[in-house]
Enzyme design. Structure first.
Site: not given
Ligand code: EPZ
Length: 457
Positions: A22-23, A115, A120, A306, A398
């Site tokens: 998915k990711n 979410c 997020r 995850d 999802r």
């Molecule tokens: C991706 O989410 C995945 N989703 C998530 O999987 C996964 O948990 C996550 O990466 C971490 O590996 C998809 O790929 C669709 P991040 P993403 O940006 O991109 C902070 C699942 O269950 N952050 O790496 O949203 C954020 O708050 C899902 O399949 C900022 O502060 O994750 C978090 O604490 C859940 N500012 C951390 O970084 C930003 O602009 C990691 O977020 C962006 C992120």
């Protein structure tokens, strides 16, 4: 809406193939806005991928799903505004922003909002795109984005933390920007490599320099591409956790054992026998599980956040005490309350969860709180004595392709039944009906619902 009914206590036996990730599929679907045509093989059939396909249709693309995968034809794409309901339906839809700006030089999206895992933020996404020449104005919860020069330009970008989504947005936006982009502190998840493979397949020039930073030299236009999405490492880990908790002997095929390098040692410490093959992992779980110490979620190659919930379900049955620290998201223990209803002994304090293994879990009626938390409830229900009811499985659908069918193929006693109380979302209707015959109708419906523009050609 639907529920799972699970009769626990049945050890799992047999082989299961892992679906596409998915990711990896979601950023690839977003990037597919740039080439004239993309053939995406092994694209999983999920409500999140259905939602991403809806967004592409709303932008004017023709999106069809055949047996072997999804085809995206962007020849009629002319919309640069993503309808709010689509942005809300899938939090990660912000991943489309870079692609829309690269294609049209304009974009209007609503804030994806928080979410189940907590706020997020998207500050890193927006700061990077601004450095590449985007002017962003907030307007009643929407982001009105313009590129005054018409085309994004390359920039040197430093990510304060290795955000997966921000990395992907920059990669897509930079692939056709004017000049060079250097991205320091990029995420290193396997899904990043998969997106890079898709973009390179379409003619993008992406590589890593000697300092380990990502370098992207923009090209004029990407060309058509065929890409096979990588296997879902989180789904693979989830199936292994199912067998660890319920007992049995399974082989998870079509996966990349190297992607599970931080997960497999935990299962071995718990007492499972693990065998690593070229593209498969075998797990045999017999008798009492043992606690496996301290698990800290970290960016790749650390332990994946995850898999925290699925592995916590295993820990509830492991003799002794296991501790989890969730360093990525601030509210990712919501499944703990539901696991407690099944007899789990879990104490949480902020980002730390302390699990003391129970002799046995008992069945209960539980409610999914989020995608991976829902998977954890199924894992616990497979191990618990008696019949459990898992509600709100829309969260699970999802990210797991027909989880009930997959588990039944391993001998689990699980059925899916409708819960008349709640109606399905548009993406869920697509997911359930998503087939070639339906696709054109869904495209027409989506185009109709999204405003005055013509339905895709
Ligand atoms: C991706 O989410 C995945 N989703 C998530 O999987 C996964 O948990 C996550 O990466 C971490 O590996 C998809 O790929 C669709 P991040 P993403 O940006 O991109 C902070 C699942 O269950 N952050 O790496 O949203 C954020 O708050 C899902 O399949 C900022 O502060 O994750 C978090 O604490 C859940 N500012 C951390 O970084 C930003 O602009 C990691 O977020 C962006 C992120």
């Amino acid at each position: 809406m639907s529920v799972y009914i699970i009769e626990g206590g049945v050890p799992l036996q047999g082989e299961i193939a892992v679906h596409g990730a998915k990711n990896a599929a979601l950023p690839v679907l977003a990037a597919a806005l740039l080439p004239p045509e993309s053939h995406i093989l092994a694209c999983p059939s999920l409500t999140d991928t259905a939602a991403a396909m809806d967004i592409l249709r709303a932008l004017g693309c023709r999106v069809t799903r055949e047996q072997e995968g999804v085809t995206v034809d962007t020849s009629s794409a002319q919309q640069w505004e993503v309808p709010e309901r689509f942005m809300r339906e899938m939090r990660s839809s912000i991943i489309f922003l870079g692609a829309i700006l690269a294609r049209f030089g304009r974009a209007r999206v609503s804030f994806p909002g928080g979410c189940e895992l907590g706020p997020r933020p998207i500050d890193l996404h927006l700061a990077a795109l601004e450095k590449m020449g985007t002017v962003i104005q907030e307007d009643h919860g929407c982001l009105d984005c313009t590129v005054p020069q018409g085309r994004l330009h390359g920039a040197e970008i430093f990510l304060a933390l290795p955000s997966v989504g921000a990395t992907q947005n920059v990669m897509i936006a930079a692939s056709t920007a004017l000049g060079r982009t250097i991205l320091h502190g990029a995420a290193k998840e396997p899904e990043i490599d998969d997106l890079a493979a898709f973009l390179r397949g379409a003619g993008a020039r992406i590589y890593t320099n000697s300092a380990g930073s990502m370098v992207i030299d923009g090209v004029e236009q990407l060309h058509s591409v065929t890409h096979r999405v990588m296997p879902d490492r989180i789904a693979a880990a989830t199936y292994l956790c199912c067998a660890a908790a319920a007992g049995g002997n399974i082989v998870v095929r079509d996966c990349v054992p190297g992607h599970l390098q931080a997960v497999l040692p935990c299962l071995e410490q718990a007492g499972c026998r693990i065998q690593r093959y070229g593209d498969a992992v075998g797990l045999r779980s017999q008798g009492q599980l043992h606690s496996f110490g301290w698990v800290r979620t970290m960016p790749y190659p650390g332990f994946p956040t995850d898999v925290q919930a699925p592995l916590m379900a295993v820990a509830t049955l492991a003799k002794g005490t296991t501790v989890f620290t969730e360093t990525i998201f601030e509210n990712r223990f919501r499944h703990a309350d539901e696991l407690r209803r099944m007899g789990a002994n879990i104490r949480t304090e902020g980002r730390v969860a302390i699990i003391t293994g129970a002799e046995q879990l008992h069945s209960a009626s539980v409610v999914c709180t989020d995608l991976r938390g829902g998977a954890a409830l199924c894992i616990a229900a497979l191990a618990a004595q008696g019949q459990s009811r898992v509600a709100e499985i829309r969260h699970i659908e999802r990210g797991y392709e027909h989880l009930d069918q997959s588990l039944r193929s391993l001998g689990a006693n699980i059925t899916r039944s409708r819960d008349e109380k709640e109606e399905e979302t548009h993406a869920e209707q697509n997911y359930i009906q998503d087939s070639p015959a339906q696709t054109d109708q869904a495209a027409a419906d989506a185009a109709q619902k999204t405003g005055p523009e013509e339905a895709p050609a």
